[in-house]
Design a protein around this motif. Structure first.
Motif, PDB file in Angstrom:
ATOM      1  N   ASP A 225       0.826  -1.213   0.000  1.00 25.51           N
ATOM      2  CA  ASP A 225       0.000   0.000   0.000  1.00 25.51           C
ATOM      3  C   ASP A 225       0.855   1.257   0.000  1.00 25.51           C
ATOM      4  OD1 ASP A 225      -2.109  -1.734   0.102  1.00 25.51           O
ATOM      5  OD2 ASP A 225      -2.830  -1.126   2.078  1.00 25.51           O
ATOM      6  N   ASP A 226       1.977   1.224   0.725  1.00 22.26           N
ATOM      7  CA  ASP A 226       2.889   2.365   0.725  1.00 22.26           C
ATOM      8  C   ASP A 226       3.501   2.566  -0.664  1.00 22.26           C
ATOM      9  OD1 ASP A 226       2.481   2.889   3.446  1.00 22.26           O
ATOM     10  OD2 ASP A 226       4.096   1.552   4.053  1.00 22.26           O
ATOM     11  N   ALA A 227       3.874   1.453  -1.313  1.00 20.62           N
ATOM     12  CA  ALA A 227       4.453   1.548  -2.660  1.00 20.62           C
ATOM     13  C   ALA A 227       3.447   2.143  -3.639  1.00 20.62           C
ATOM     14  CB  ALA A 227       4.911   0.171  -3.125  1.00 20.62           C
ATOM     15  N   VAL A 228       2.186   1.718  -3.557  1.00 19.31           N
ATOM     16  CA  VAL A 228       1.155   2.236  -4.467  1.00 19.31           C
ATOM     17  C   VAL A 228       0.898   3.721  -4.206  1.00 19.31           C
ATOM     18  CG1 VAL A 228      -1.273   2.053  -5.152  1.00 19.31           C
ATOM     19  CG2 VAL A 228       0.096  -0.019  -4.839  1.00 19.31           C
ATOM     20  N   ASP A 229       0.921   4.127  -2.942  1.00 26.09           N
ATOM     21  CA  ASP A 229       0.803   5.563  -2.638  1.00 26.09           C
ATOM     22  C   ASP A 229       1.867   6.359  -3.391  1.00 26.09           C
ATOM     23  OD1 ASP A 229      -1.285   5.127  -0.874  1.00 26.09           O
ATOM     24  OD2 ASP A 229      -0.038   5.246   0.929  1.00 26.09           O
ATOM     25  N   ALA A 230       3.097   5.865  -3.339  1.00 28.79           N
ATOM     26  CA  ALA A 230       4.205   6.565  -4.003  1.00 28.79           C
ATOM     27  C   ALA A 230       4.031   6.567  -5.516  1.00 28.79           C
ATOM     28  CB  ALA A 230       5.533   5.921  -3.611  1.00 28.79           C
ATOM     29  N   ILE A 231       3.652   5.428  -6.072  1.00 28.11           N
ATOM     30  CA  ILE A 231       3.475   5.323  -7.530  1.00 28.11           C
ATOM     31  C   ILE A 231       2.458   6.339  -8.023  1.00 28.11           C
ATOM     32  CG2 ILE A 231       2.569   3.843  -9.368  1.00 28.11           C
ATOM     33  CD1 ILE A 231       3.703   1.441  -7.660  1.00 28.11           C
ATOM     34  N   CYS A 232       1.296   6.389  -7.365  1.00 25.69           N
ATOM     35  CA  CYS A 232       0.229   7.273  -7.826  1.00 25.69           C
ATOM     36  C   CYS A 232       0.615   8.743  -7.686  1.00 25.69           C
ATOM     37  CB  CYS A 232      -1.058   6.960  -7.067  1.00 25.69           C
ATOM     38  SG  CYS A 232      -1.753   5.335  -7.454  1.00 25.69           S
ATOM     39  N   ALA A 233       1.312   9.080  -6.604  1.00 27.59           N
ATOM     40  CA  ALA A 233       1.737  10.466  -6.417  1.00 27.59           C
ATOM     41  C   ALA A 233       2.780  10.876  -7.451  1.00 27.59           C
ATOM     42  CB  ALA A 233       2.277  10.659  -5.002  1.00 27.59           C
ATOM     43  N   VAL A 234       3.738   9.994  -7.705  1.00 23.97           N
ATOM     44  CA  VAL A 234       4.789  10.292  -8.691  1.00 23.97           C
ATOM     45  C   VAL A 234       4.195  10.381 -10.100  1.00 23.97           C
ATOM     46  CG1 VAL A 234       6.848   9.353  -9.816  1.00 23.97           C
ATOM     47  CG2 VAL A 234       6.676   9.356  -7.315  1.00 23.97           C
ATOM     48  N   MET A 235       3.246   9.500 -10.405  1.00 18.55           N
ATOM     49  CA  MET A 235       2.626   9.489 -11.737  1.00 18.55           C
ATOM     50  C   MET A 235       2.063  10.859 -12.103  1.00 18.55           C
ATOM     51  SD  MET A 235      -0.596   7.176 -13.077  1.00 18.55           S
ATOM     52  CE  MET A 235      -1.822   8.254 -12.308  1.00 18.55           C
ATOM     53  N   ASP A 236       1.519  11.556 -11.121  1.00 14.88           N
ATOM     54  CA  ASP A 236       0.887  12.854 -11.381  1.00 14.88           C
ATOM     55  C   ASP A 236       1.877  14.009 -11.459  1.00 14.88           C
ATOM     56  OD1 ASP A 236      -1.664  11.773 -11.481  1.00 14.88           O
ATOM     57  OD2 ASP A 236      -2.015  12.022  -9.334  1.00 14.88           O
ATOM     58  N   LEU A 237       3.193  13.704 -11.351  1.00 17.41           N
ATOM     59  CA  LEU A 237       4.210  14.756 -11.388  1.00 17.41           C
ATOM     60  C   LEU A 237       5.294  14.414 -12.410  1.00 17.41           C
ATOM     61  CD1 LEU A 237       4.647  15.462  -7.562  1.00 17.41           C
ATOM     62  CD2 LEU A 237       3.572  16.975  -9.243  1.00 17.41           C
ATOM     63  N   PRO A 238       4.989  14.524 -13.688  1.00 18.67           N
ATOM     64  CA  PRO A 238       6.011  14.207 -14.691  1.00 18.67           C
ATOM     65  C   PRO A 238       7.173  15.185 -14.635  1.00 18.67           C
ATOM     66  CG  PRO A 238       4.087  15.214 -15.714  1.00 18.67           C
ATOM     67  CD  PRO A 238       3.718  14.942 -14.287  1.00 18.67           C
ATOM     68  N   PRO A 239       8.398  14.692 -14.873  1.00 18.52           N
ATOM     69  CA  PRO A 239       9.556  15.598 -14.893  1.00 18.52           C
ATOM     70  C   PRO A 239       9.522  16.475 -16.134  1.00 18.52           C
ATOM     71  CG  PRO A 239      10.206  13.397 -15.555  1.00 18.52           C
ATOM     72  CD  PRO A 239       8.763  13.293 -15.170  1.00 18.52           C
ATOM     73  N   SER A 240      10.097  17.652 -16.012  1.00 19.56           N
ATOM     74  CA  SER A 240      10.057  18.582 -17.140  1.00 19.56           C
ATOM     75  C   SER A 240      11.242  18.430 -18.073  1.00 19.56           C
ATOM     76  CB  SER A 240       9.987  20.020 -16.624  1.00 19.56           C
ATOM     77  OG  SER A 240      11.082  20.284 -15.757  1.00 19.56           O
ATOM     78  N   ASP A 241      12.435  18.201 -17.516  1.00 17.38           N
ATOM     79  CA  ASP A 241      13.611  18.236 -18.390  1.00 17.38           C
ATOM     80  C   ASP A 241      14.678  17.216 -17.996  1.00 17.38           C
ATOM     81  OD1 ASP A 241      14.370  19.352 -16.028  1.00 17.38           O
ATOM     82  OD2 ASP A 241      15.219  21.180 -16.889  1.00 17.38           O
TER      83      ASP A 241
END
Length: 322
Positions: A225-241
């Motif tokens: 559950d902790d791993a999925v929390d991280a995945i979903c949060a990171v997914m919504d923040l794509p890197p710019s450069d």
């Protein structure tokens, strides 16, 4: 807006799909349902996902099939994120079957990145790497800036090759990519080839539990559950450069002996422990630094090993008797 999830019937892919579907996301899953471990478990996971009207599954092999022919023109225009979790797992298995790891982990990575270039609405590709890439690194905790050129297994080689492939595709095609180095993810619906699952099965069946020698044998265990929390949060923040690499762990290494003790307690049986030398492909200790991910998102693993193993044990006993 659609999320494409490869390895959707696998442990991390399935768990992430459940979260996305419950939140109302449209999800297309890909999985080849191979027989590396019992496909019955994969099909049981898949049955849960297929109960959602916003889920579609494509039973294909990303390393073999032409991915562009798999999706309709509408689907190609609607995919906004790719979560690429399809992989051949197993550190020791990679010693015996290295070509399977080249196909799934390297060729498969290339196939997904080739597809990604042709998706006009794509915002972010998040892919699974592994703590195994740290190999024989002796510096603790493991940091994303550490050298990773001394692999301890061919599995680690294949995962590092996938990271380098991502770096190259970003340079050539400006793809927005984040790689996640997972540290021993465990929990309900987990992989039966992993140590904690094998220990539980041996304990309940009254068979010997094989424990590798070494007083400092330890792992950074990460509850699903902790791993999925991280995945979903990171997914919504794509890197710019840049291409990001992030550790996903607990930052609390635990002795493997304590893992067994907790399983004994929750399963109600003592383990018959047999010590054996540690194979050269297995590292002695893992420990994730979380500085990088915590600079990016407000994420802190919330599940103790005791709580996580209690949840796993309840599920395990139920699944074994189903």
């Amino acid at each position: 807006m659609t999320v494409l999830v490869t390895g959707a019937a696998g442990f991390i892919g399935f768990s992430t799909c459940l979260r996305l579907l419950a939140s109302g996301k449209q999800v297309i899953g890909i999985d080849n349902l191979n027989s590396y471990y019992d496909p019955a478990l994969k099909n049981a996971r898949l049955a849960q996902l297929e109960a959602f009207p916003n889920f579609t599954i494509r039973k294909i092999d990303i390393a073999v099939d032409d991915l562009l022919t798999v999706f309709t023109a509408f689907e190609q225009r609607s995919i906004t994120e790719i979560l690429h979790f399809a992989a051949q797992a197993g550190v020791r298995h990679s010693v015996m079957m290295p070509f399977a790891f080249v196909d799934a982990n390297v060729r498969g990575q290339v196939a997904i990145l080739e597809l990604a270039q042709r998706l006009p609405a794509l915002r972010h590709i998040v892919y699974a790497s592994s703590s195994s890439v740290y190999g024989r690194n002796a510096a603790l905790p493991f940091r994303e800036t550490d050298r990773v050129d001394q692999p301890g297994s061919f599995y680690a080689v294949s995962k590092r090759a996938a990271e380098l492939t991502a770096e190259c595709y970003h340079h050539l095609h400006q793809l927005p990519l984040t790689g996640l180095r997972f540290f021993t993810v465990y929990g309900p619906w987990g992989r039966p080839d992993m140590a904690y699952y094998l220990f539980a099965k041996a304990i309940t069946e009254g068979r010997p539990v094989t424990l590798y020698e070494g007083a400092s044998l330890g792992r950074d265990f990460t509850f699903i559950d902790d791993a999925v929390d991280a995945i979903c949060a990171v997914m919504d923040l794509p890197p710019s450069d840049q291409v990001r690499i992030l550790n996903i762990g607990s930052n609390v290494p635990e002795p493997v002996a304590r893992l067994i003790s907790l399983l004994e307690n929750f399963l109600g049986r003592k383990a018959d422990i047999q010590m054996t030398p540690r194979p050269s492909a297995d590292v002695e200790y893992t420990w994730a630094s979380l500085e990088q991910i915590q600079q990016l998102i407000d994420w802190q693993p919330a599940t103790s090993l005791e709580t996580g193993l209690e949840q796993f044990s309840r599920w395990f006993l139920s699944y074994q008797h189903s």
